[in-house]
Design an enzyme around this catalytic site. Sequence first.
Site, PDB file in Angstrom:
ATOM      1  N   HIS A 138       0.781  -1.248   0.000  1.00 22.90           N
ATOM      2  CA  HIS A 138       0.000   0.000   0.000  1.00 22.90           C
ATOM      3  C   HIS A 138       0.814   1.299   0.000  1.00 22.90           C
ATOM      4  CE1 HIS A 138      -3.209  -2.794   0.826  1.00 22.90           C
ATOM      5  NE2 HIS A 138      -4.103  -1.887   1.108  1.00 22.90           N
ATOM      6  N   GLY A 142      -0.651  -2.134  -5.890  1.00 23.45           N
ATOM      7  CA  GLY A 142      -1.232  -3.270  -5.159  1.00 23.45           C
ATOM      8  C   GLY A 142      -2.657  -2.984  -4.730  1.00 23.45           C
ATOM      9  N   HIS A 143      -2.926  -1.754  -4.408  1.00 23.05           N
ATOM     10  CA  HIS A 143      -4.298  -1.293  -4.146  1.00 23.05           C
ATOM     11  C   HIS A 143      -4.455  -0.010  -4.944  1.00 23.05           C
ATOM     12  CE1 HIS A 143      -7.960   0.155  -2.430  1.00 23.05           C
ATOM     13  NE2 HIS A 143      -7.970  -0.669  -1.403  1.00 23.05           N
ATOM     14  N   GLU A 193     -13.133  -9.617   0.275  1.00 19.83           N
ATOM     15  CA  GLU A 193     -13.749  -8.284   0.335  1.00 19.83           C
ATOM     16  C   GLU A 193     -14.228  -7.875  -1.057  1.00 19.83           C
ATOM     17  OE1 GLU A 193     -12.108  -5.705   3.792  1.00 19.83           O
ATOM     18  OE2 GLU A 193     -10.469  -5.998   2.387  1.00 19.83           O
ATOM     19  N   CYS A 221     -16.967   1.398   1.704  1.00 22.76           N
ATOM     20  CA  CYS A 221     -16.029   1.994   0.736  1.00 22.76           C
ATOM     21  C   CYS A 221     -16.341   1.564  -0.696  1.00 22.76           C
ATOM     22  CB  CYS A 221     -14.592   1.572   1.045  1.00 22.76           C
ATOM     23  SG  CYS A 221     -13.886   2.366   2.482  1.00 22.76           S
ATOM     24  N   CYS A 225     -10.922   2.196   6.980  1.00 23.44           N
ATOM     25  CA  CYS A 225     -11.059   2.915   5.711  1.00 23.44           C
ATOM     26  C   CYS A 225     -12.431   3.556   5.538  1.00 23.44           C
ATOM     27  CB  CYS A 225     -10.793   1.968   4.548  1.00 23.44           C
ATOM     28  SG  CYS A 225     -11.643   0.382   4.723  1.00 23.44           S
TER      29      CYS A 225
HETATM   30  O1  FUB Z   1      -6.653  -2.052   2.034  1.00 21.18           O
HETATM   31  C1  FUB Z   1      -7.147  -0.774   2.376  1.00 21.18           C
HETATM   32  C2  FUB Z   1      -8.608  -0.864   2.626  1.00 21.18           C
HETATM   33  O2  FUB Z   1      -8.841  -1.792   3.674  1.00 21.18           O
HETATM   34  C3  FUB Z   1      -9.432  -1.399   1.480  1.00 21.18           C
HETATM   35  O3  FUB Z   1      -9.822  -0.450   0.561  1.00 21.18           O
HETATM   36  C4  FUB Z   1     -10.563  -1.984   2.195  1.00 21.18           C
HETATM   37  O4  FUB Z   1     -11.330  -2.845   1.407  1.00 21.18           O
HETATM   38  C5  FUB Z   1      -9.890  -2.676   3.335  1.00 21.18           C
HETATM   39  O5  FUB Z   1      -9.360  -3.877   2.910  1.00 21.18           O
HETATM   40 ZN    ZN Z   2     -13.794   0.623   3.841  1.00 22.92          ZN
END
Ligand code: FUB
Ligand code: ZN
Length: 672
Positions: A168, A217-218, A334, A352, A418
Amino acid sequence: MFHKAGSVVRFRLFVFIFGNMKSIVLATSLIAIIRLTAAQPAYFEPVSFSNVTITDPFWKARIGIVSSSTIPACVEQTEIKTPRIQNFEVAAKLKPGKFEGIFYDDSDVYKAIEAIAYSLRNNPNPELEARTDSWIDKIAAAQLPDGYINTYYTLNGLDKRWTDMSMHEDYNGGHLIEAAIAYYQTTGKRKLLDVAIRFADHFDSLFGPGKRPWVTGHQELELALVKLYKITGEQKYLRLADWLLDQRGRKLAVGYTWSQWRDTAYAQDVVPVKQQREITGHAVRAMYLYTGAADVAAQTGDQDYINAMKAVWEDVVYRNMYITGGIGSSGRNEGFSQDYDLPNLQAYCETCASVGMVFWNLRMNKLTGEAKYADVLERSLFNGAQSGLSLSGDRFFYGNPLASTGTHYRRAWFGTACCPANIARLTASVGDYIYGVSQQGIWVNQYIGSKTSLSIGRQNVDVEMVSDYMWNGKVTIAINPSKPALFALYLRMPGWSVGQPVPGDLYQTVRSTEKKPIIRLNGAEPPLVMDKGYVVLSRKWRKGDRIEIQFPMDVMELKANEQVKYNRNRIALQRGPLVYCVEGADNGGNAFHFIVPENTVYTSVQDSNTLGGIVKIQFTVPALDAASETKVETVEKTITAIPYFTWCNRGQNPMQVWLPRKFEIIRVNPEN
Ligand code: FUB
Ligand code: ZN
C-alpha cells in the site's frame, strides 16, 4: 469542450513549440503529449461541490452531522485513540517510538484530512483547521529528502520499500495527493500539496517507461495522479497514471514480491485494463481502478478504456450488484465471487465499495452522457453508501448486509478504518454529483435541493433547485440566466420513475405504477425530447423560467433474477430512490415473521418523529401468531418498512430487505 488543465497544458505547449523547436526528439515528445491532451470526450463537466450550496433539508442535515459528529470522531480516533498521527511524529523523530498499527494506516490520516477539507468549506472551523495544520506539519516533517513518505517503512526498514506491491505505499500516496489537493483548494495552503508533489515526483523518478515496472497493489494512485495533473497542469502525472493502468495484466513487474493475495484476479491484474470485460476480486480496488481509468480516458479520449469499462460495468450491474447499489458479496476477498452470488445475511458490501461506485459512476455518466450511470450512482449513494453512516454521524458500518438476525451493529471505529473517513468525504462533497455543465447546457443529474451559478459560454446562469424528491418526488428548478440565452437543460429521468429501476435484468419490477413523471415548464407541459435517459429542454431560457417535476412515488415491488437463489420467491420494496427494509424496532422485535402476498396494499406514511423524519411504508399481511416460528397459525399484522439506510439506528435488531412471498421460506437461513 476543454478542461481548465487542458488550457494550461496547451499554453505550455505553445511556449514549448516556439521556444524549443529544434530537434526531432522534441517533436516526438510533442506527438505523445498531444495524444494525451487532444481528445476531451466528456459530455459534461461535473460542477464542483464548492460551487454548489446545498439547501436540501435531508442532505444539509447530513452534511451538518458530518461536520459536527463524523469529523470529530475521525479526529479523535486518528490522533488520540489510535497512534496514526503518532506514527508520523515518530517517523519525523519528533518523539521516540516504533510504528504501531497496520501498514496502510497513513491513508486514514490523509482521508480524514480530505474529509476535513470538504467539511471546512461547508462549515469553516478555525480550531479544526489549526489542528489539521499541525497534522500537516508532522506529515511534512516525516517526509524523506527524496520525497518518500510512508511511516511503516520509515520505521521498519527503508531497505524494503518499493519491493512488495501489496504493502500500500502507492495507495497511501494516492490518498496523500487527494487530501493535499482538497486542503489546498479549501484553504489555499500548499504545504501538504508540496509534500504530495514531492512524493509523486519521487514515484515518477523510480517507475515508468524505461524505469522500474510497477503495478499498484491497491489502486488509488491512478485517480489521484489525474487530479494532480489537473491542478498542476503537469503532463507527467497524467502520463504516469496512464502508464500505471497499462502495467496491469502484463506480468511485467518482476523483481519484487506480492506477499499477500497471489491471486492476481484479486487486484484486477489478470489481463490489461483495456482488455478487461469482467469484474473480479477486491471491490474497492476495482472501483478505484475504473475511476482512475475513466479519469484518464476523459483526458486522453482513449476509447479502449471506455469500451472496457462499459463491459465491466455491465458485469457489475447486470450480475453482481445488490439492490442497494452495494457490491462485493464475499468477505473472503472483500469482493466479488460468482455471478448472481448475492447472499443477503452474508453480504459484505463494504461501505467503501459503495463510495467507489459513486465515484466511478459519475465518471461513466460524464464520459457517455447516459443517465443509467447516474441511476446507479443514485442507488449506491442513497442506499448502500449512506447506510454506512449512522444518523448520529459517529457510528459506522464496515459491511452493509441486506439481512441481519440482530447481530450486526454499528461501531465507533475499526482496526482497518477505511470506511468512516470515506463516507465522510463523500457526504461532505455530495454537491459534486448534482449538476454538470457543457457548451450545450446544464445537466441535472441528481435531484438534491441546491443553488449554483454556472457559465455556459459567456453567459451566467443561476440555478436553484428546491427538492422533496427523496420523500415525495417533487422538484422545482428555477433557471435564471443573466440575459436570455439559448441552451439545453438535461433532466435525468430516473430509471425507477419510468419502469426500469435497475439497468439490465438483475432486478425487475413486479409491481410498478402506470404513472409517469410529470414535467411542467412555466406551468405548461412542454414537448418532451428524450436522449440517453434525459429529458432535453432546448430553448431560449429567460430569467424566472421555472420547471416543476412530480415523480411517481408509488411503492414498487421488485424481484431478483431467478439465478439469485437467495431471493427466489421474495420481493424488495422501493419507493422513489430509496430501497426499504423491515426492521425489528418497528415490528415488535421481529423482522422474519410475515409474508407479502401478491396484491398487498402499501401505504406511505410521513413520520417526522422516526429516524430523523422519514416516509415509512405500511402494509397488512399474514404473519405468524406466536414468536415461536414452529407454530404456523397466522394472523393479519401491520408491518412497517423503513428506508434501508436508516436501519440499525435504534440498537441491534433483526432486519431484512428481501421479503418472502411464502411461509415455506420465512425463516432466515444462515447461509443466505
Ligand atoms: O486495504 C485498504 C482498505 O482496507 C481497502 O480499501 C478496504 O477494502 C480494506 O481492505
Ligand atoms: Zn472501507
